[in-house]
Design a protein around this motif. Sequence first.
Motif, PDB file in Angstrom:
ATOM      1  N   UNK A   1       0.826  -1.208   0.000  1.00  0.00           N
ATOM      2  CA  UNK A   1       0.000   0.000   0.000  1.00  0.00           C
ATOM      3  C   UNK A   1       0.863   1.262   0.000  1.00  0.00           C
ATOM      4  N   UNK A   2       1.891   1.271   0.840  1.00  0.00           N
ATOM      5  CA  UNK A   2       2.756   2.452   0.921  1.00  0.00           C
ATOM      6  C   UNK A   2       3.590   2.636  -0.335  1.00  0.00           C
ATOM      7  N   UNK A   3       4.048   1.536  -0.897  1.00  0.00           N
ATOM      8  CA  UNK A   3       4.841   1.625  -2.122  1.00  0.00           C
ATOM      9  C   UNK A   3       4.021   2.193  -3.276  1.00  0.00           C
ATOM     10  N   UNK A   4       2.787   1.720  -3.405  1.00  0.00           N
ATOM     11  CA  UNK A   4       1.909   2.222  -4.470  1.00  0.00           C
ATOM     12  C   UNK A   4       1.663   3.718  -4.293  1.00  0.00           C
ATOM     13  N   UNK A   5       1.393   4.136  -3.072  1.00  0.00           N
ATOM     14  CA  UNK A   5       1.120   5.550  -2.807  1.00  0.00           C
ATOM     15  C   UNK A   5       2.326   6.433  -3.126  1.00  0.00           C
ATOM     16  N   UNK A   6       3.521   5.862  -3.044  1.00  0.00           N
ATOM     17  CA  UNK A   6       4.727   6.633  -3.348  1.00  0.00           C
ATOM     18  C   UNK A   6       5.077   6.610  -4.837  1.00  0.00           C
ATOM     19  N   UNK A   7       4.347   5.806  -5.593  1.00  0.00           N
ATOM     20  CA  UNK A   7       4.548   5.797  -7.035  1.00  0.00           C
ATOM     21  C   UNK A   7       5.372   4.659  -7.583  1.00  0.00           C
ATOM     22  N   UNK A   8       5.632   3.634  -6.766  1.00  0.00           N
ATOM     23  CA  UNK A   8       6.399   2.486  -7.238  1.00  0.00           C
ATOM     24  C   UNK A   8       5.533   1.535  -8.050  1.00  0.00           C
ATOM     25  N   UNK A   9       6.188   0.765  -8.895  1.00  0.00           N
ATOM     26  CA  UNK A   9       5.532  -0.328  -9.617  1.00  0.00           C
ATOM     27  C   UNK A   9       5.706  -1.575  -8.749  1.00  0.00           C
ATOM     28  N   UNK A  10       4.612  -2.076  -8.194  1.00  0.00           N
ATOM     29  CA  UNK A  10       4.685  -3.111  -7.156  1.00  0.00           C
ATOM     30  C   UNK A  10       4.136  -4.437  -7.659  1.00  0.00           C
ATOM     31  N   UNK A  11       4.901  -5.492  -7.420  1.00  0.00           N
ATOM     32  CA  UNK A  11       4.439  -6.854  -7.680  1.00  0.00           C
ATOM     33  C   UNK A  11       4.265  -7.552  -6.342  1.00  0.00           C
TER      34      UNK A  11
ATOM     35  N   UNK B   1       0.416  -5.393  -8.971  1.00  0.00           N
ATOM     36  CA  UNK B   1       0.405  -6.530  -9.891  1.00  0.00           C
ATOM     37  C   UNK B   1       0.476  -7.796  -9.039  1.00  0.00           C
ATOM     38  N   UNK B   2      -0.678  -8.423  -8.800  1.00  0.00           N
ATOM     39  CA  UNK B   2      -0.723  -9.602  -7.936  1.00  0.00           C
ATOM     40  C   UNK B   2      -0.351 -10.851  -8.721  1.00  0.00           C
ATOM     41  N   UNK B   3       0.633 -11.573  -8.206  1.00  0.00           N
ATOM     42  CA  UNK B   3       1.169 -12.738  -8.899  1.00  0.00           C
ATOM     43  C   UNK B   3       1.118 -13.952  -7.978  1.00  0.00           C
ATOM     44  N   UNK B   4       0.635 -15.050  -8.512  1.00  0.00           N
ATOM     45  CA  UNK B   4       0.652 -16.300  -7.760  1.00  0.00           C
ATOM     46  C   UNK B   4       2.012 -16.944  -7.940  1.00  0.00           C
ATOM     47  N   UNK B   5       2.649 -17.280  -6.819  1.00  0.00           N
ATOM     48  CA  UNK B   5       3.969 -17.884  -6.923  1.00  0.00           C
ATOM     49  C   UNK B   5       4.356 -18.614  -5.654  1.00  0.00           C
TER      50      UNK B   5
END
Length: 284
Positions: free
Chosen positions: A41-51, A71-75
């Motif tokens: 949540x914090x990374x997205x708010x700061x403008x990062x591309x998050x997986x 970007x939710x990834x099953x792994x």
Amino acid sequence: QHLTFVAITIAAAGNHVSALSPPGKVAVFGGTGYVGSAVCERLVKKGYEVTGVSRRGANPQPKSDVLGQVNWVQGDATNPSDVNRIVSDADAVVHAVGLLFDVESGLAGLNTIVSGSKSIPDPDKSTYDNITRKTMFSIIEAIEKKAKNPLAVLKSGKAKTPLAFVSCAEAGWPDVALGDVVENKLAPAWLKKYLAAKRAVEGRLSTSSAIRPVIVRPSLIWSWGKLDVLPIIPVFNLASALGVPFVDKTVRVETLADAIVAGIENDLVTGVQRYMDIEELARR
């Protein structure tokens, strides 16, 4: 042998050095969990591309517009091919995979109560060794493999990859007065296995030249919505305030998530971060 780092923190804002900044790519293993989702949540708010990586690979809060941008990834973090695929495209990595009671503890059923994400352990895989040590070793090895790739080195400018690991305050018991006594005489067998896995990771991180480790060591992690731990929070905080050496002050999940993000952003932050370091990082 238990290895520790000296935490390096810079209090003055003027000394801030950042090698990671938006729109950099950050992979969060355990992204659907209690700590991992707060970090995402914090990374997205700061403008990062998050997986966000997890067994489920789905947004843990479908109504959240912020987490909807992840970007939710099953792994499977114990599967090297899954880990290599995700890490190869990441500028920084966060490991927030964990559980308090593994399937060998005899207490696994309690995870639905104490786990912030209400996670149900996999009966075949959810041991401390698998969930903590093997997943982190897979990530470390993937980062080291990437560091040997000439194209990756050219892209990164030979900078070390920031890797945040959520350890625990009790991993530092050998370094404080009476810590060894508490662990050897009072700690249950499941807790000793839990700590062994955390320390194995900390030790492995100390051997890697490709990684800048940010090892956060929170005690109890809480939030106002996590009712199961609220009654014991004052006990821990009072003991810490009175100077009991083997009890650390508790940490709010929001504070921990802020500290993790600040830690991976700042090249001057490396090694173990205890509760006072976590609080300082979160204020940046």
